[in-house]
Design a protein around this motif. Sequence first.
Motif, PDB file in Angstrom:
ATOM      1  N   LYS A 128       0.834  -1.190   0.000  1.00 21.56           N
ATOM      2  CA  LYS A 128       0.000   0.000   0.000  1.00 21.56           C
ATOM      3  C   LYS A 128       0.874   1.247   0.000  1.00 21.56           C
ATOM      4  O   LYS A 128       1.859   1.320   0.736  1.00 21.56           O
ATOM      5  N   LYS A 129       0.511   2.223  -0.826  1.00 24.26           N
ATOM      6  CA  LYS A 129       1.273   3.469  -0.897  1.00 24.26           C
ATOM      7  C   LYS A 129       0.677   4.489   0.066  1.00 24.26           C
ATOM      8  O   LYS A 129      -0.510   4.813  -0.019  1.00 24.26           O
ATOM      9  N   VAL A 130       1.508   4.989   0.973  1.00 19.46           N
ATOM     10  CA  VAL A 130       1.048   5.979   1.940  1.00 19.46           C
ATOM     11  C   VAL A 130       1.868   7.243   1.774  1.00 19.46           C
ATOM     12  O   VAL A 130       3.097   7.199   1.637  1.00 19.46           O
ATOM     13  N   LEU A 131       1.194   8.389   1.747  1.00 16.59           N
ATOM     14  CA  LEU A 131       1.864   9.684   1.688  1.00 16.59           C
ATOM     15  C   LEU A 131       1.928  10.257   3.095  1.00 16.59           C
ATOM     16  O   LEU A 131       0.896  10.435   3.747  1.00 16.59           O
ATOM     17  N   LEU A 132       3.147  10.549   3.557  1.00 17.10           N
ATOM     18  CA  LEU A 132       3.359  11.135   4.876  1.00 17.10           C
ATOM     19  C   LEU A 132       3.646  12.620   4.696  1.00 17.10           C
ATOM     20  O   LEU A 132       4.599  12.982   3.995  1.00 17.10           O
ATOM     21  N   VAL A 133       2.842  13.471   5.307  1.00 14.17           N
ATOM     22  CA  VAL A 133       3.012  14.924   5.157  1.00 14.17           C
ATOM     23  C   VAL A 133       3.255  15.533   6.533  1.00 14.17           C
ATOM     24  O   VAL A 133       2.375  15.514   7.397  1.00 14.17           O
ATOM     25  N   ASP A 134       4.454  16.071   6.741  1.00 12.83           N
ATOM     26  CA  ASP A 134       4.816  16.680   8.015  1.00 12.83           C
ATOM     27  C   ASP A 134       5.964  17.648   7.757  1.00 12.83           C
ATOM     28  O   ASP A 134       6.734  17.450   6.816  1.00 12.83           O
ATOM     29  N   ASP A 135       6.094  18.690   8.578  1.00 14.00           N
ATOM     30  CA  ASP A 135       7.180  19.651   8.386  1.00 14.00           C
ATOM     31  C   ASP A 135       8.421  19.284   9.189  1.00 14.00           C
ATOM     32  O   ASP A 135       9.409  20.021   9.167  1.00 14.00           O
ATOM     33  N   GLU A 136       8.386  18.158   9.912  1.00 10.95           N
ATOM     34  CA  GLU A 136       9.531  17.706  10.689  1.00 10.95           C
ATOM     35  C   GLU A 136      10.113  16.441  10.072  1.00 10.95           C
ATOM     36  O   GLU A 136       9.424  15.411   9.986  1.00 10.95           O
TER      37      GLU A 136
ATOM     38  N   GLY B 291      -0.766  15.518  -6.634  1.00 13.57           N
ATOM     39  CA  GLY B 291      -1.079  15.819  -8.026  1.00 13.57           C
ATOM     40  C   GLY B 291      -0.365  14.933  -9.017  1.00 13.57           C
ATOM     41  O   GLY B 291      -0.788  14.823 -10.171  1.00 13.57           O
ATOM     42  N   GLN B 292       0.708  14.284  -8.581  1.00 17.85           N
ATOM     43  CA  GLN B 292       1.521  13.490  -9.492  1.00 17.85           C
ATOM     44  C   GLN B 292       1.281  11.991  -9.393  1.00 17.85           C
ATOM     45  O   GLN B 292       1.480  11.261 -10.356  1.00 17.85           O
ATOM     46  N   GLU B 293       0.887  11.516  -8.212  1.00 15.04           N
ATOM     47  CA  GLU B 293       0.779  10.081  -7.979  1.00 15.04           C
ATOM     48  C   GLU B 293      -0.548   9.738  -7.311  1.00 15.04           C
ATOM     49  O   GLU B 293      -1.234  10.605  -6.779  1.00 15.04           O
ATOM     50  N   ARG B 294      -0.855   8.446  -7.319  1.00 19.06           N
ATOM     51  CA  ARG B 294      -2.041   7.961  -6.610  1.00 19.06           C
ATOM     52  C   ARG B 294      -1.585   7.228  -5.358  1.00 19.06           C
ATOM     53  O   ARG B 294      -0.676   6.398  -5.400  1.00 19.06           O
ATOM     54  N   PHE B 295      -2.225   7.548  -4.233  1.00 18.40           N
ATOM     55  CA  PHE B 295      -1.879   6.937  -2.959  1.00 18.40           C
ATOM     56  C   PHE B 295      -3.092   6.203  -2.393  1.00 18.40           C
ATOM     57  O   PHE B 295      -4.238   6.542  -2.693  1.00 18.40           O
ATOM     58  N   ASP B 296      -2.806   5.204  -1.547  1.00 15.01           N
ATOM     59  CA  ASP B 296      -3.890   4.462  -0.907  1.00 15.01           C
ATOM     60  C   ASP B 296      -4.379   5.166   0.354  1.00 15.01           C
ATOM     61  O   ASP B 296      -5.531   5.001   0.755  1.00 15.01           O
ATOM     62  N   ILE B 297      -3.493   5.952   0.983  1.00 18.44           N
ATOM     63  CA  ILE B 297      -3.864   6.632   2.224  1.00 18.44           C
ATOM     64  C   ILE B 297      -2.878   7.772   2.477  1.00 18.44           C
ATOM     65  O   ILE B 297      -1.737   7.728   2.010  1.00 18.44           O
ATOM     66  N   VAL B 298      -3.332   8.799   3.198  1.00 17.91           N
ATOM     67  CA  VAL B 298      -2.492   9.950   3.516  1.00 17.91           C
ATOM     68  C   VAL B 298      -2.489  10.158   5.033  1.00 17.91           C
ATOM     69  O   VAL B 298      -3.544  10.174   5.662  1.00 17.91           O
ATOM     70  N   LEU B 299      -1.281  10.311   5.614  1.00 13.37           N
ATOM     71  CA  LEU B 299      -1.147  10.714   7.009  1.00 13.37           C
ATOM     72  C   LEU B 299      -0.718  12.170   6.999  1.00 13.37           C
ATOM     73  O   LEU B 299       0.358  12.505   6.481  1.00 13.37           O
ATOM     74  N   LEU B 300      -1.539  13.031   7.569  1.00 10.20           N
ATOM     75  CA  LEU B 300      -1.385  14.476   7.387  1.00 10.20           C
ATOM     76  C   LEU B 300      -1.268  15.205   8.722  1.00 10.20           C
ATOM     77  O   LEU B 300      -2.180  15.147   9.555  1.00 10.20           O
ATOM     78  N   ASP B 301      -0.141  15.902   8.918  1.00  3.10           N
ATOM     79  CA  ASP B 301       0.050  16.730  10.107  1.00  3.10           C
ATOM     80  C   ASP B 301      -0.781  18.010   9.968  1.00  3.10           C
ATOM     81  O   ASP B 301      -1.025  18.479   8.852  1.00  3.10           O
ATOM     82  N   ILE B 302      -1.204  18.580  11.090  1.00  4.61           N
ATOM     83  CA  ILE B 302      -2.001  19.812  11.037  1.00  4.61           C
ATOM     84  C   ILE B 302      -1.128  21.062  11.116  1.00  4.61           C
ATOM     85  O   ILE B 302      -1.206  21.949  10.278  1.00  4.61           O
ATOM     86  N   MET B 303      -0.250  21.131  12.122  1.00  3.73           N
ATOM     87  CA  MET B 303       0.500  22.354  12.375  1.00  3.73           C
ATOM     88  C   MET B 303       1.760  22.405  11.513  1.00  3.73           C
ATOM     89  O   MET B 303       2.816  21.916  11.890  1.00  3.73           O
ATOM     90  N   MET B 304       1.629  23.010  10.330  1.00  2.00           N
ATOM     91  CA  MET B 304       2.763  23.200   9.421  1.00  2.00           C
ATOM     92  C   MET B 304       2.858  24.671   9.066  1.00  2.00           C
ATOM     93  O   MET B 304       1.841  25.356   8.935  1.00  2.00           O
ATOM     94  N   PRO B 305       4.077  25.200   8.909  1.00  2.00           N
ATOM     95  CA  PRO B 305       4.244  26.642   8.736  1.00  2.00           C
ATOM     96  C   PRO B 305       3.814  27.190   7.386  1.00  2.00           C
ATOM     97  O   PRO B 305       3.398  28.349   7.297  1.00  2.00           O
ATOM     98  N   ASP B 306       3.919  26.403   6.328  1.00  2.59           N
ATOM     99  CA  ASP B 306       3.570  26.957   5.010  1.00  2.59           C
ATOM    100  C   ASP B 306       2.063  26.987   4.787  1.00  2.59           C
ATOM    101  O   ASP B 306       1.468  28.021   4.532  1.00  2.59           O
ATOM    102  N   ILE B 307       1.427  25.827   4.906  1.00  4.16           N
ATOM    103  CA  ILE B 307      -0.033  25.709   4.799  1.00  4.16           C
ATOM    104  C   ILE B 307      -0.460  24.712   5.861  1.00  4.16           C
ATOM    105  O   ILE B 307       0.150  23.646   5.985  1.00  4.16           O
ATOM    106  N   ASP B 308      -1.494  25.035   6.652  1.00  2.03           N
ATOM    107  CA  ASP B 308      -1.875  24.088   7.702  1.00  2.03           C
ATOM    108  C   ASP B 308      -2.587  22.873   7.114  1.00  2.03           C
ATOM    109  O   ASP B 308      -3.054  22.878   5.971  1.00  2.03           O
TER     110      ASP B 308
END
Length: 223
Positions: free
Chosen positions: A2-10, A42-59
């Motif tokens: 499974k492809k998972v996208l991890l989004v965090d500023d750390e 926008g470039q790939e298809r993922f099965d699930i996304v883990l998304l942090d809330i507190m990020m400096p560029d865009i929350d």
Amino acid sequence: MKKVLLVDDEERMLELLSLYLSPYGYNCKKALGAKEGLEYIGQERFDIVLLDIMMPDIDGWQVCREIREHSDVPIIMVTAREQKTDIVKGLKLGADDYITKPFDEEELTARMDALLRRVEPASRVEVDGLLWDEERFKLSYKGQHIKLTPKEFSLLGLLMEHPGRVYSREHLIDLVWGIYSETEGRTVDSHVRNIREKIREAGFPIDDYFHTVWGVGYKWVKQ
């Protein structure tokens, strides 16, 4: 896997999540910050996304909102914020689940597995002898193979997996060609026309199932 996208500023958190998830069969793509995360979506298809809330560029709330404009990918918000109002806000914006830091490794993977079981589409769909088989990349009618291009196959499968749901041309472009594709609506119409002709030639009554919703897009009707 499974492809998972991890989004965090750390970077440390991205490495930690990847370390947690890889042994459980997850192929992790790490996005350092919201902008990079949206680029990957926008470039790939993922099965699930883990998304942090507190990020400096865009929350994370805004990221979730933007993802939901184009994709139904499952989203789990991962954050140190545990106020009830934050949880409700994330869910209202389209998040599927919410887990707070520090989290337990087994709880995180259990939530991910449970969510994927609920949303995972069938790899095979059969309607009155017409069989769409994703694993074999094969479409057939009563044993007769129907040759489709990869985009035609994906477009048809998306509709067959979600009978009754109306997809606009723009949404189909986002899901099949990608969010940043320059594909136009007439290209979708051309693919739909080809799909119908190929399946009709095989003898399946495609017009009874594959409907045009005038002024909007297309849908598959399960009889």
